[in-house]
Motif scaffolding. Sequence first.
Motif, mmCIF file in Angstrom:
data_model
loop_
_atom_site.group_PDB
_atom_site.id
_atom_site.type_symbol
_atom_site.label_atom_id
_atom_site.label_comp_id
_atom_site.label_asym_id
_atom_site.label_seq_id
_atom_site.Cartn_x
_atom_site.Cartn_y
_atom_site.Cartn_z
ATOM 1 N N PHE A 133 0.835 -1.221 0.000
ATOM 2 C CA PHE A 133 0.000 0.000 0.000
ATOM 3 C C PHE A 133 0.865 1.265 0.000
ATOM 4 O O PHE A 133 0.492 2.293 0.562
ATOM 5 N N CYS A 225 10.021 -5.575 9.202
ATOM 6 C CA CYS A 225 9.757 -4.187 8.800
ATOM 7 C C CYS A 225 11.064 -3.479 8.426
ATOM 8 O O CYS A 225 12.000 -3.450 9.225
ATOM 9 N N PRO A 226 11.139 -2.889 7.238
ATOM 10 C CA PRO A 226 12.366 -2.195 6.836
ATOM 11 C C PRO A 226 12.578 -0.874 7.577
ATOM 12 O O PRO A 226 13.662 -0.300 7.515
ATOM 13 N N SER A 227 11.532 -0.395 8.254
ATOM 14 C CA SER A 227 11.626 0.899 8.935
ATOM 15 C C SER A 227 11.874 0.775 10.438
ATOM 16 O O SER A 227 12.485 1.660 11.034
ATOM 17 N N ARG A 279 2.697 -0.346 17.886
ATOM 18 C CA ARG A 279 3.425 -0.492 16.611
ATOM 19 C C ARG A 279 2.700 0.251 15.489
ATOM 20 O O ARG A 279 3.296 1.021 14.744
ATOM 21 N N GLN A 283 4.001 3.642 13.590
ATOM 22 C CA GLN A 283 4.167 3.629 12.128
ATOM 23 C C GLN A 283 3.337 4.712 11.441
ATOM 24 O O GLN A 283 3.777 5.304 10.471
ATOM 25 N N CYS A 296 5.914 4.095 8.414
ATOM 26 C CA CYS A 296 5.509 3.020 7.509
ATOM 27 C C CYS A 296 5.659 3.472 6.051
ATOM 28 O O CYS A 296 5.322 4.601 5.711
ATOM 29 N N THR A 297 6.162 2.585 5.211
ATOM 30 C CA THR A 297 6.301 2.919 3.792
ATOM 31 C C THR A 297 5.428 2.010 2.915
ATOM 32 O O THR A 297 5.575 1.986 1.695
ATOM 33 N N GLY A 298 4.554 1.245 3.578
ATOM 34 C CA GLY A 298 3.554 0.479 2.833
ATOM 35 C C GLY A 298 4.076 -0.733 2.088
ATOM 36 O O GLY A 298 3.450 -1.201 1.134
ATOM 37 N N CYS A 299 5.193 -1.302 2.548
ATOM 38 C CA CYS A 299 5.769 -2.456 1.819
ATOM 39 C C CYS A 299 4.935 -3.714 1.989
ATOM 40 O O CYS A 299 5.060 -4.651 1.200
ATOM 41 N N GLY A 300 4.150 -3.775 3.064
ATOM 42 C CA GLY A 300 3.277 -4.938 3.288
ATOM 43 C C GLY A 300 3.971 -6.142 3.915
ATOM 44 O O GLY A 300 3.338 -7.176 4.144
ATOM 45 N N ARG A 301 5.271 -6.030 4.223
ATOM 46 C CA ARG A 301 5.998 -7.206 4.741
ATOM 47 C C ARG A 301 5.426 -7.710 6.066
ATOM 48 O O ARG A 301 5.385 -8.908 6.321
ATOM 49 N N CYS A 302 5.000 -6.770 6.929
ATOM 50 C CA CYS A 302 4.516 -7.188 8.255
ATOM 51 C C CYS A 302 3.207 -7.962 8.137
ATOM 52 O O CYS A 302 2.871 -8.745 9.020
ATOM 53 N N PHE A 312 -3.639 -5.053 9.246
ATOM 54 C CA PHE A 312 -4.110 -3.855 9.960
ATOM 55 C C PHE A 312 -4.674 -2.810 9.003
ATOM 56 O O PHE A 312 -5.500 -1.988 9.379
HETATM 57 S S1 SF4 Z 1 3.876 -2.163 5.759
HETATM 58 FE FE1 SF4 Z 1 4.517 -3.073 7.713
HETATM 59 S S2 SF4 Z 1 6.597 -3.831 7.342
HETATM 60 FE FE2 SF4 Z 1 6.156 -2.362 5.686
HETATM 61 S S3 SF4 Z 1 6.912 -0.399 6.432
HETATM 62 FE FE3 SF4 Z 1 4.728 -0.506 7.014
HETATM 63 S S4 SF4 Z 1 4.754 -1.329 9.104
HETATM 64 FE FE4 SF4 Z 1 6.786 -1.754 8.227
#
Ligand code: SF4
Length: 320
Positions: A133, A225-227, A279, A283, A296-302, A312
Amino acid sequence: MKAIKKEVFNRLISSLIKRYEVIAPVKKELVSFEVIKEPKEIFLEKNSYFPVKEFFFRKNETLFEFKGNSVTVPVKKAKGKILLGLRRCDLNSILRQDMAFIDEEVDPYYKKERENSVLIGYHCKKAEDKYCFCGSLKLLDFFDLMLYDKGKRFIVEVGSKKGNEFINKHKQYFKNTNTSLTDKDKIIKNSDRLKKKDISHLYNHPDWKKDVKLCLSCAACNVLCPSCYCFDINDKVNIKDLSKGERFRTWAACQLRCFTKVAGEHVFRDKREERFKHRIYHQLQYFKEKHGVDLCTGCGRCIRGCPTRIDFVKTINEMK
Ligand code: SF4
Ligand code: SF4
């Protein structure tokens, strides 16, 4: 604007590998960023399952060694790093970590790792899966070079002085092109998924409980999470000579109860719900209050890596 044919790009990488640590996404069982030995290892079809942060913010790092009253700080090798195949979300996560480790208070260990690094992005044309996202967050253009895949060649956008210097230093590999990038080239399709951008009024919403019931407090979300940038510091003493040892830091995670335990045995986020919401709010709210951008940069990894697939973003979207 510059362009580089893919076969020429591979020749450039082969030459860089001799002089730098070249880090790129590599596909094994899952995709991860690794130091590569040859260009054929580079895998750009999917984003890395694991974040790139460990190349700057180390999972385990010795801060200093001590012997009696003398303290020695390890000297790091100064070999430069070239990071390739970074997506917009990952590049922005590096920017967030720069804010935390350089702009706010200089962390010399992180700064040293970042100093000699060149960031080369790879533009995503569309969201990789239903969890991305990045398009819902105000991500910035943050890269030294950005590659746009145009079939047999890459169009190269320069994003910094460092990127320009890189091109000049390796100019025999790049060609001038009249092709210019349009707004359409920069779009990442299907990436705007988070509908509510302000969650400040939702902290006490009952819907959080549905997610909290599924949460195992395993902290996979923090690690992936990359952040996320929290860490813990410990001392390791040599058991045969107690005057010797080292102080080291390791990644830590706000989802773990032990992370919130302080001196005097007080646990300031004892309930899982408090840790879970902390968390999300760090973010999407607290970091922004301090630095002006979402952490948060929206990578979706979490979400992708959560063992119970807690989403979430979906939860926030459905809150009435
Ligand atoms: S989507 Fe999740 S893993 Fe990705 S930057 Fe946001 S909080 Fe971190
Ligand atoms: S990965 Fe999922 S289950 Fe594990 S702590 Fe994070 S939200 Fe909870």
